[in-house]
Design a protein around this motif. Structure first.
Motif, PDB file in Angstrom:
ATOM      1  N   GLN A  28      -7.934   1.502   6.359  1.00 10.90           N
ATOM      2  CA  GLN A  28      -9.113   1.344   5.375  1.00 10.90           C
ATOM      3  C   GLN A  28      -8.910   0.149   4.316  1.00 10.90           C
ATOM      4  O   GLN A  28      -9.718  -0.607   3.989  1.00 10.90           O
ATOM      5  CB  GLN A  28      -9.749   2.825   4.473  1.00 10.90           C
ATOM      6  CG  GLN A  28     -10.801   2.584   3.913  1.00 10.90           C
ATOM      7  CD  GLN A  28     -11.085   3.989   3.154  1.00 10.90           C
ATOM      8  OE1 GLN A  28     -10.338   5.022   3.734  1.00 10.90           O
ATOM      9  NE2 GLN A  28     -12.112   4.087   2.595  1.00 10.90           N
ATOM     10  N   SER A  29      -7.726   0.431   3.512  1.00  9.97           N
ATOM     11  CA  SER A  29      -7.548  -0.694   2.707  1.00  9.97           C
ATOM     12  C   SER A  29      -7.214  -2.116   3.081  1.00  9.97           C
ATOM     13  O   SER A  29      -7.565  -2.996   2.548  1.00  9.97           O
ATOM     14  CB  SER A  29      -5.971  -0.133   1.961  1.00  9.97           C
ATOM     15  OG  SER A  29      -5.591  -1.181   1.162  1.00  9.97           O
ATOM     16  N   LEU A  30      -6.618  -2.216   4.324  1.00  6.80           N
ATOM     17  CA  LEU A  30      -6.295  -3.593   4.698  1.00  6.80           C
ATOM     18  C   LEU A  30      -7.416  -4.091   5.680  1.00  6.80           C
ATOM     19  O   LEU A  30      -7.350  -5.430   5.665  1.00  6.80           O
ATOM     20  CB  LEU A  30      -4.841  -3.576   5.373  1.00  6.80           C
ATOM     21  CG  LEU A  30      -3.967  -3.114   4.709  1.00  6.80           C
ATOM     22  CD1 LEU A  30      -2.450  -2.778   5.468  1.00  6.80           C
ATOM     23  CD2 LEU A  30      -3.519  -4.098   3.155  1.00  6.80           C
ATOM     24  N   ASP A  34       0.834  -1.236   0.001  1.00  9.64           N
ATOM     25  CA  ASP A  34       0.167  -0.024   0.061  1.00  9.64           C
ATOM     26  C   ASP A  34       1.045   1.411  -0.068  1.00  9.64           C
ATOM     27  O   ASP A  34       0.551   2.319  -0.657  1.00  9.64           O
ATOM     28  CB  ASP A  34      -0.964  -0.120   1.289  1.00  9.64           C
ATOM     29  CG  ASP A  34      -2.173  -0.680   1.065  1.00  9.64           C
ATOM     30  OD1 ASP A  34      -2.128  -1.687  -0.020  1.00  9.64           O
ATOM     31  OD2 ASP A  34      -3.198  -1.056   1.621  1.00  9.64           O
ATOM     32  N   ASP A  65      -5.985  -5.281  -8.503  1.00 10.29           N
ATOM     33  CA  ASP A  65      -6.292  -3.589  -8.795  1.00 10.29           C
ATOM     34  C   ASP A  65      -4.591  -3.356  -8.314  1.00 10.29           C
ATOM     35  O   ASP A  65      -4.474  -1.967  -8.799  1.00 10.29           O
ATOM     36  CB  ASP A  65      -7.143  -2.953  -7.802  1.00 10.29           C
ATOM     37  CG  ASP A  65      -6.699  -3.380  -6.325  1.00 10.29           C
ATOM     38  OD1 ASP A  65      -5.795  -4.100  -6.042  1.00 10.29           O
ATOM     39  OD2 ASP A  65      -7.364  -2.714  -5.462  1.00 10.29           O
ATOM     40  N   GLN A  95      -5.404   5.432   5.860  1.00 11.54           N
ATOM     41  CA  GLN A  95      -5.406   4.936   4.695  1.00 11.54           C
ATOM     42  C   GLN A  95      -4.973   3.394   4.700  1.00 11.54           C
ATOM     43  O   GLN A  95      -5.693   2.720   3.989  1.00 11.54           O
ATOM     44  CB  GLN A  95      -4.433   5.505   3.619  1.00 11.54           C
ATOM     45  CG  GLN A  95      -4.665   7.055   3.324  1.00 11.54           C
ATOM     46  CD  GLN A  95      -3.505   7.577   2.648  1.00 11.54           C
ATOM     47  OE1 GLN A  95      -2.460   7.586   3.081  1.00 11.54           O
ATOM     48  NE2 GLN A  95      -4.225   8.490   1.615  1.00 11.54           N
ATOM     49  N   PHE A  96      -4.141   3.048   5.469  1.00  8.03           N
ATOM     50  CA  PHE A  96      -3.618   1.480   5.781  1.00  8.03           C
ATOM     51  C   PHE A  96      -4.810   1.070   6.235  1.00  8.03           C
ATOM     52  O   PHE A  96      -5.021  -0.403   5.676  1.00  8.03           O
ATOM     53  CB  PHE A  96      -2.462   1.591   6.546  1.00  8.03           C
ATOM     54  CG  PHE A  96      -0.854   1.912   5.719  1.00  8.03           C
ATOM     55  CD1 PHE A  96      -0.558   1.463   4.883  1.00  8.03           C
ATOM     56  CD2 PHE A  96      -0.533   3.000   6.444  1.00  8.03           C
ATOM     57  CE1 PHE A  96       0.387   1.862   4.162  1.00  8.03           C
ATOM     58  CE2 PHE A  96       0.697   3.685   5.891  1.00  8.03           C
ATOM     59  CZ  PHE A  96       1.245   2.896   4.606  1.00  8.03           C
ATOM     60  N   SER A 124      -0.048   5.323  -0.321  1.00  6.56           N
ATOM     61  CA  SER A 124      -0.573   5.179   1.105  1.00  6.56           C
ATOM     62  C   SER A 124       0.625   6.045   2.135  1.00  6.56           C
ATOM     63  O   SER A 124       1.599   5.200   1.919  1.00  6.56           O
ATOM     64  CB  SER A 124      -1.202   3.969   1.693  1.00  6.56           C
ATOM     65  OG  SER A 124      -2.436   3.694   0.957  1.00  6.56           O
TER      66      SER A 124
END
Length: 149
Positions: A44-46, A31, A113, A41-42, A36
């Motif tokens: 939310q993504s993970l 990320d 993605d 951010q980390f 990120s």
């Protein structure tokens, strides 16, 4: 730091796993490579629990993969963001190789993605082995691990 092989500092793989061998660590690096920098951010993504993310970010800072930089959002309190070091950016090759391995041996019907591309052309890239002296490409089935000593 005592290594995972009882302090055997000779093995570069063991030394790497001392920093990178925990679950979520390489996903955080992935990320970060994709841009990120902030805890939110980390997370939310993970979808990683806060305490786990805090511990993994700390170990990546301690291992020299990330650096903490303070920032202050408008009207907010001072927070840390996490920026890749040169060592962290070098892990792009590791992730590129892991992704290629998964594409070949653990294929998925879902499209990823994340892609690695050459920055100026946008052309997709793959991990390859080359000789140190002549930079000649070596096929993966021609690679051999040699244990010395």
């Amino acid at each position: 730091m005592l290594g995972i092989l009882g302090g055997d500092e000779r093995c570069p793989i063991a030394r790497s796993l001392d920093v990178l061998g925990e679950k979520w660590t390489l996903m955080i690096v992935r990320d970060a490579l994709a841009g990120s920098t902030r805890f939110s951010q980390f997370q939310q993504s993970l979808g990683v629990p806060r305490e786990v993310l805090t511990a993994r970010l700390g170990s990546l800072v301690e291992g020299g993969v990330l650096e903490r930089h303070a920032y202050k959002p408008d009207g907010g309190r001072v927070r840390d963001e996490y920026v890749l070091t040169e060592a962290g950016r070098d892990l792009s090759l590791v992730l590129l190789a892991l992704g290629g391995w998964a594409d070949r041996h653990r294929p998925s019907e879902r499209t990823s993605d994340l892609r690695f591309v050459e920055a100026t052309t946008g052309e997709s890239v793959e991990a390859v082995a080359v000789t140190r002296s002549g930079h000649r490409r070596v096929a993966l089935d021609a690679l051999e691990a040699v244990m010395e000593g």
